[in-house]
Design a protein around this motif. Sequence first.
Motif, PDB file in Angstrom:
ATOM      1  N   UNK A   1      62.150  26.462  42.211  1.00 53.06           N
ATOM      2  CA  UNK A   1      60.767  26.900  41.816  1.00 53.06           C
ATOM      3  C   UNK A   1      60.798  28.517  41.516  1.00 53.06           C
ATOM      4  N   UNK A   2      61.769  29.178  42.125  1.00 54.41           N
ATOM      5  CA  UNK A   2      61.878  30.773  41.807  1.00 54.41           C
ATOM      6  C   UNK A   2      62.349  30.841  40.201  1.00 54.41           C
ATOM      7  N   UNK A   3      63.233  30.070  40.086  1.00 59.15           N
ATOM      8  CA  UNK A   3      63.928  30.216  38.633  1.00 59.15           C
ATOM      9  C   UNK A   3      62.982  29.632  37.714  1.00 59.15           C
ATOM     10  N   UNK A   4      62.364  28.579  37.748  1.00 58.69           N
ATOM     11  CA  UNK A   4      61.776  28.027  36.802  1.00 58.69           C
ATOM     12  C   UNK A   4      60.310  28.873  36.470  1.00 58.69           C
ATOM     13  N   UNK A   5      59.801  29.256  37.615  1.00 56.23           N
ATOM     14  CA  UNK A   5      58.648  30.143  37.527  1.00 56.23           C
ATOM     15  C   UNK A   5      58.890  31.453  36.957  1.00 56.23           C
ATOM     16  N   UNK A   6      60.032  31.949  37.365  1.00 45.95           N
ATOM     17  CA  UNK A   6      60.362  33.469  36.545  1.00 45.95           C
ATOM     18  C   UNK A   6      60.624  33.354  35.131  1.00 45.95           C
ATOM     19  N   UNK A   7      61.064  32.159  34.533  1.00 48.85           N
ATOM     20  CA  UNK A   7      61.353  31.652  33.408  1.00 48.85           C
ATOM     21  C   UNK A   7      59.968  31.918  32.427  1.00 48.85           C
TER      22      UNK A   7
ATOM     23  N   UNK B   1      49.014  36.534  36.840  1.00 51.48           N
ATOM     24  CA  UNK B   1      48.876  35.121  37.264  1.00 51.48           C
ATOM     25  C   UNK B   1      49.582  34.246  36.029  1.00 51.48           C
ATOM     26  N   UNK B   2      50.519  33.730  36.509  1.00 51.55           N
ATOM     27  CA  UNK B   2      51.262  32.706  35.400  1.00 51.55           C
ATOM     28  C   UNK B   2      51.969  31.663  36.187  1.00 51.55           C
ATOM     29  N   UNK B   3      51.421  31.157  37.169  1.00 52.43           N
ATOM     30  CA  UNK B   3      51.963  29.846  37.628  1.00 52.43           C
ATOM     31  C   UNK B   3      51.049  29.079  38.834  1.00 52.43           C
ATOM     32  N   UNK B   4      51.322  27.995  38.812  1.00 57.11           N
ATOM     33  CA  UNK B   4      50.519  27.273  39.973  1.00 57.11           C
ATOM     34  C   UNK B   4      51.405  26.081  40.308  1.00 57.11           C
ATOM     35  N   UNK B   5      51.408  25.804  41.675  1.00 55.85           N
ATOM     36  CA  UNK B   5      52.074  24.766  42.263  1.00 55.85           C
ATOM     37  C   UNK B   5      51.245  23.534  42.407  1.00 55.85           C
ATOM     38  N   UNK B   6      52.141  22.569  42.753  1.00 53.66           N
ATOM     39  CA  UNK B   6      51.565  21.095  42.779  1.00 53.66           C
ATOM     40  C   UNK B   6      50.722  21.122  44.131  1.00 53.66           C
ATOM     41  N   UNK B   7      49.527  20.574  44.382  1.00 51.16           N
ATOM     42  CA  UNK B   7      48.678  20.546  45.636  1.00 51.16           C
ATOM     43  C   UNK B   7      49.289  19.424  46.339  1.00 51.16           C
ATOM     44  N   UNK B   8      49.906  19.447  47.413  1.00 53.71           N
ATOM     45  CA  UNK B   8      50.362  18.481  48.354  1.00 53.71           C
ATOM     46  C   UNK B   8      49.202  17.784  48.869  1.00 53.71           C
ATOM     47  N   UNK B   9      49.296  16.217  48.717  1.00 46.18           N
ATOM     48  CA  UNK B   9      48.318  15.389  49.502  1.00 46.18           C
ATOM     49  C   UNK B   9      49.004  15.158  50.879  1.00 46.18           C
ATOM     50  N   UNK B  10      48.193  14.715  51.596  1.00 48.04           N
ATOM     51  CA  UNK B  10      48.478  14.297  52.998  1.00 48.04           C
ATOM     52  C   UNK B  10      48.905  12.949  52.976  1.00 48.04           C
ATOM     53  N   UNK B  11      50.041  12.627  52.731  1.00 52.08           N
ATOM     54  CA  UNK B  11      50.845  11.587  52.542  1.00 52.08           C
ATOM     55  C   UNK B  11      52.327  11.909  53.650  1.00 52.08           C
ATOM     56  N   UNK B  12      52.316  12.719  54.081  1.00 54.83           N
ATOM     57  CA  UNK B  12      53.627  12.798  54.930  1.00 54.83           C
ATOM     58  C   UNK B  12      54.024  11.593  55.474  1.00 54.83           C
TER      59      UNK B  12
ATOM     60  N   UNK C   1      61.426  19.763  33.404  1.00 53.87           N
ATOM     61  CA  UNK C   1      62.646  19.607  33.958  1.00 53.87           C
ATOM     62  C   UNK C   1      62.256  19.309  35.334  1.00 53.87           C
ATOM     63  N   UNK C   2      63.377  18.912  36.076  1.00 51.06           N
ATOM     64  CA  UNK C   2      63.180  18.785  37.634  1.00 51.06           C
ATOM     65  C   UNK C   2      64.073  19.784  38.203  1.00 51.06           C
ATOM     66  N   UNK C   3      64.474  20.776  37.613  1.00 49.11           N
ATOM     67  CA  UNK C   3      65.153  21.969  38.114  1.00 49.11           C
ATOM     68  C   UNK C   3      66.103  22.633  37.236  1.00 49.11           C
ATOM     69  N   UNK C   4      66.305  23.772  37.267  1.00 47.20           N
ATOM     70  CA  UNK C   4      67.412  24.411  36.668  1.00 47.20           C
ATOM     71  C   UNK C   4      68.589  25.150  37.735  1.00 47.20           C
ATOM     72  N   UNK C   5      69.716  25.483  37.094  1.00 41.25           N
ATOM     73  CA  UNK C   5      70.644  26.071  37.841  1.00 41.25           C
ATOM     74  C   UNK C   5      70.678  27.462  38.160  1.00 41.25           C
ATOM     75  N   UNK C   6      70.098  28.264  36.852  1.00 36.45           N
ATOM     76  CA  UNK C   6      69.581  29.636  37.225  1.00 36.45           C
ATOM     77  C   UNK C   6      68.712  29.840  35.953  1.00 36.45           C
ATOM     78  N   UNK C   7      68.354  31.527  35.872  1.00 35.15           N
ATOM     79  CA  UNK C   7      67.166  31.739  34.746  1.00 35.15           C
ATOM     80  C   UNK C   7      67.536  32.031  33.430  1.00 35.15           C
ATOM     81  N   UNK C   8      68.825  31.792  33.214  1.00 36.22           N
ATOM     82  CA  UNK C   8      68.998  32.035  31.835  1.00 36.22           C
ATOM     83  C   UNK C   8      68.386  33.281  30.948  1.00 36.22           C
TER      84      UNK C   8
END
Length: 1282
Positions: free
Chosen positions: A414-420, A1257-1268, A376-383
Amino acid sequence: MCYRTGIFVLLLLLISLDSRDCSSNIQYDVASKISFNTVQAWAVKLGTELYHFGEFITRKKEVQDSFKSAQIESRDGEKLVQNMADDIRAMMELKISAVKRIVEAAENMAFDKQNEPVPEDFQFYNSKEMEDLYEDQSLTTTPEPEFTMENWIIRPPSKNAHLLQNPHYSNIPVNINISSVHVPTNVYTWATEVIKGIHWSEGLDTHFINNYQSDPTLSWQYFGSSTGFMRHYPAMKWRADPVDIYDCRTRAWYMEAAASPKDVVILVDRSGSMTGQRRDIAKHVVTNILDTLGNNDFVSVMTFADTVEEIVPCFEDSLVQATLANLRELKLALDNFETMEIANFSAALTRAFELLEIYRNNSGGANCNQAIMLVTDGVPYNYKELFERFNWKYETPVRVFTYLIGREVKVADVREVKWMACANRGFYVHLSTLAEVRERVLEHVNVLARPLVLQREKHPVVWTPVYANVTDPKVADYLWEQRERAEQKERFMSQRRDKALFNSEKEQNRRWKITQMKQGQYSELGNSKYQLMTSVSMPVYDLRHNENITENVLINEAYWVSVTKEHSYVNNQSQSVEENGQKEMRIARLLGVAGTDVPLSEIQALMTPYKIGVNGYAFIVTNNGYILIHPDLRPVFQQILKPSYNSVDMIEVELFDDDRSPRNFSKELTALRKEIIDQKTGNKLMNIKYHMEDMKRVSRGKRHYYWTGISDSPFTLVVSIPENYGRHRITPPPTDDIHRLSLTSKNISARQYLSNKWSVHPDWLYCRHYERTFSSPEAELLYFLERVARPGWRWPAKPRPPEHHKNKGHERHSEGTEARERNKSPNIAPRNEYYCDHGLMQALVYDARNTAWFNKSISDSASDDKAAEFIQRFGYIVAFLATHSGLTRWQTHPSRDYDDKPEFGKQWPRAIDEVWYRRAVEQHYVDPLSFVYSVDLSTEKFPLNVSSATVTASHAVFHGDGHRKTPAAVVGFQFKHERLSEWFENITTSCEHNKECVTCLSDNWDCFLVDSNGWIVVSKDTTQTGQFFGKIRPDIMMRLVEEEVFKPVHIIDYQAVCFREKKTTNPASSLLTPLENLRLIMAWFLATTVWIYNSIAVGLAQASSYSFDYEFLTPTVAYQNYENDEDTDDPSMSKPPTRMLERDFEKLVLINRTRPTPCDREMYLYQLDYKNLDEKLNKPVRECDRPFYAQLVNYTNMLLVVVDAMCAKVEVPIFSIDATEVQYNESLPCLKHMHPLYRKQPNSCIRNHTEESNIDMCGRGSLQQKNILWVTLTIIIILHYF
């Protein structure tokens, strides 16, 4: 009065003349008929003369006398299958023992060395960069252009080694003194964890080499790391054709060993926000998850917005087995889902949990691990309430893995999806680009492996289903697409060169036939390009309990940054420091998987086919009911792997003769299948039907099936033996021991019996030397026959696995340096230089000694006049003899010093496995005196060149002891087809007692010789030779079937491939409203603006770094641009068609793009029914109602068919033996899913461990590239023009 009298006389005269004409016509009709007695006499004469010639040229009486001293013993099927299973199990133990030593060594080395720093000048053998002396430089990978960049890190070059071709490794150039490393394309070789693993794993070379020395039958050994690299022994140059998409972590041997079987529900968000790149990333995530599943896993893919829908409708409310065919169906369906509306997460999660609960309660599916993958691209809450209701109250049986997609994500998401994920024993991943999908998706494998790692004691042994070495199944679609592209290009260029010729009806018909033939699958059954194998593998655990973990830190609530700190060492001890986000944590890490390949040919050699006998065979079935080894497993079509080659079910190759409709399997058959899968021991007599000669011939009979499980494996061995001649086997007398005979004959070697024109079965294991190579199986056999004759010879015992240390997990490290040193130098069993099958060697030498006379000229056993007479009549003849021990001898008459054609024994060296051998043995029970005649078959793809065609005749020689008999050998002869045609013509144009009669020379009659399967052996029209009689005269064939002379046999090919037309989108199907038009215009404008900017920026960057070279064009890019390449056009080419001719152009030039798809095909093959055959054939011609005679040619398998050509051919459908697709109401994967077959779940299941709750250990974020900068500029430009 005179006038009346004259008229009367004239009338009488006319009447008399008319009656004379009528009587003469009647006499002519009678005289023009061929009598039944004449046809019968022709059949007797032709058969008798052929029989006497065959008896003379093959010397079959002398052959029969050669086996007088042989003994006959009863074949005990139960004992036979048990002995084979024991031999296979012993071989498997050797492989398991080798893998265990690799596992123990890897765990020890990793524990001791994986935290050691890697030297800056560290070099290793990179499989992709090794030089190959045999490599064609034109096939090398295109070098990357040189970039000049500041702060460019200079890496040391890879090591190189000398490679030599090794027959043990399929003649691949290798170096057996070292291992080399393969790193997937998507993995950076010098990443910290990757290079550290490559560094410490170098010590495995010692164990690889020791394993190979203790068991020289060992194939490729390897260690696949969870970081992506694979160390394999021996070292070799990695060949990627067409591209390197190999990743060991997605192979069956890795996936199944890394974690216990799993049920997976994938939920894909298809709400309105999941468009563009997010949709593409989501599809890529699902595809990569599916790539990590195997035959023991089950999966369901659902999309959800306001409703929840199965991606494949027929898979609704169920989990499907993750076979190649089912996974392919799911991947293809991913292209069809559309994004809209608002996502209902509650409905999606509820449905997923309820589905998994049903399978958990019913012990269905994998019946082990369970997981939900949320994309998904986002959740309203953690259910939280849903997890409490469906998961937590059952002690969290379902893991939840979440994949958050998109660059611009909210902190709350990020917070809710990772918590799930964290609250449900899962893992969270944030994905923003397609490039990182593969690595991030594979994280779930390591999480599922945690219970396995934590228990540490057990290392489950995993055997994979059949697979084709390093070939990825997904390549099949690519290779087929490349062929169609090449064909499309050829059609386009041909049309431009000569439009009139290309558009002609004759040329279009020719091309249509070529297309039809390309889509056939029975002409290319070989799999020489692929080596089929299974693998045995075991997981390798990280024995550490804790590790310093690097966490991703959220910066300014906008993006994640990975903060890393090097380990510190004090007194050579790794110290934990909690600083900059780094802290010591409890871990349960899978280091990787160790394994070795077992080529199926090695297992087949242990099945001792000489003990099973002709028309018998052995095969192996997996716990899923799928075939591992079977003589009718056909994994390849047109040198491309079939889409579902490794999930062919047992009852799809064992065709039982019950005349049921396709996939309507009987209860008796499914019950037999269940007993075999359950690894029980039993036997059963069944009626079966089977095809031969590329599905052109068919036979039927009764077979005894014997089966038993191979202990400590998921496999069951089955032996199938013919009922009558399979009950007994021939054996040499016990006094004929090879070694004893050599000693009593003053050290005369048995090789004296094998002097000229002989061969042995190339696939049988007579003797094998592990340290020497030979030019041919015959050369190796002669070497061993010399050794057997020497004093002191001992038959080698079968190798047994050497002792190895039991894996005691991390406890063995307390034993100190002494234990580790012992591990570095494992005990090695004494190496056997060779292995021999005593029984097979004994039988071969007995056959060779008793048939050595066959090398003598035929004139030595017959008068010169008789030999000269036959040779003059037949010309060049080959007489041959093949025995039950795999020995083939042949003689040419007259002998020739040189012949441009391959010798008989080199073309057909497989003795009892050759079609002419198998058919001759079957024919013995029809007529013990008869020969089986066959001619090369003529098909549309391979039309027969009659001028060079040959006829092969074979006859089975049986040996009996009064009340028992068994086939000992098959004799036969081969000669030019034109000689048989001349002989046939001479006989069928002659009359009895030299009377005048009508013969086949008349144009009013057509005469044929037709074999027992309906194929024309001889015809007046030579172009009909080798064709199916039902195609030439379907009306006559129909009558022969109606009169039960020929019996149709329904054959179903469950391994077929059909070619589905690729679906193309049609823009006309959508209704374009004004608002829709405006939306499309704006979208186009924005996309074009971004694209222009991107093109300019990239172009300038490339121009400043390097100049573009057309050599860097890939074949695909080159193909896509060829139509616009006017500079390379031939001056003679016409211009492309105008718009007025666009429709004709599309019809004639453009091909229909297709996709190879698994399907079922059916056909009817025909077999001569010998029951009451004379009664069926002894019927007269009844004018045009039955305008033919048919007579069995004595002592042969042929019918003489004489047809009245004056009778008009009755219009009936052509009897086709070509396979046609079986039409079902559902797709094949759906049909199989709706009618599931029984399977046995794997014995090993480790899914929980009490200590897993200590792992945070239960999560990992996307490593942002230098393309700002790029993002900012893009947004500014879009806003400016918008």
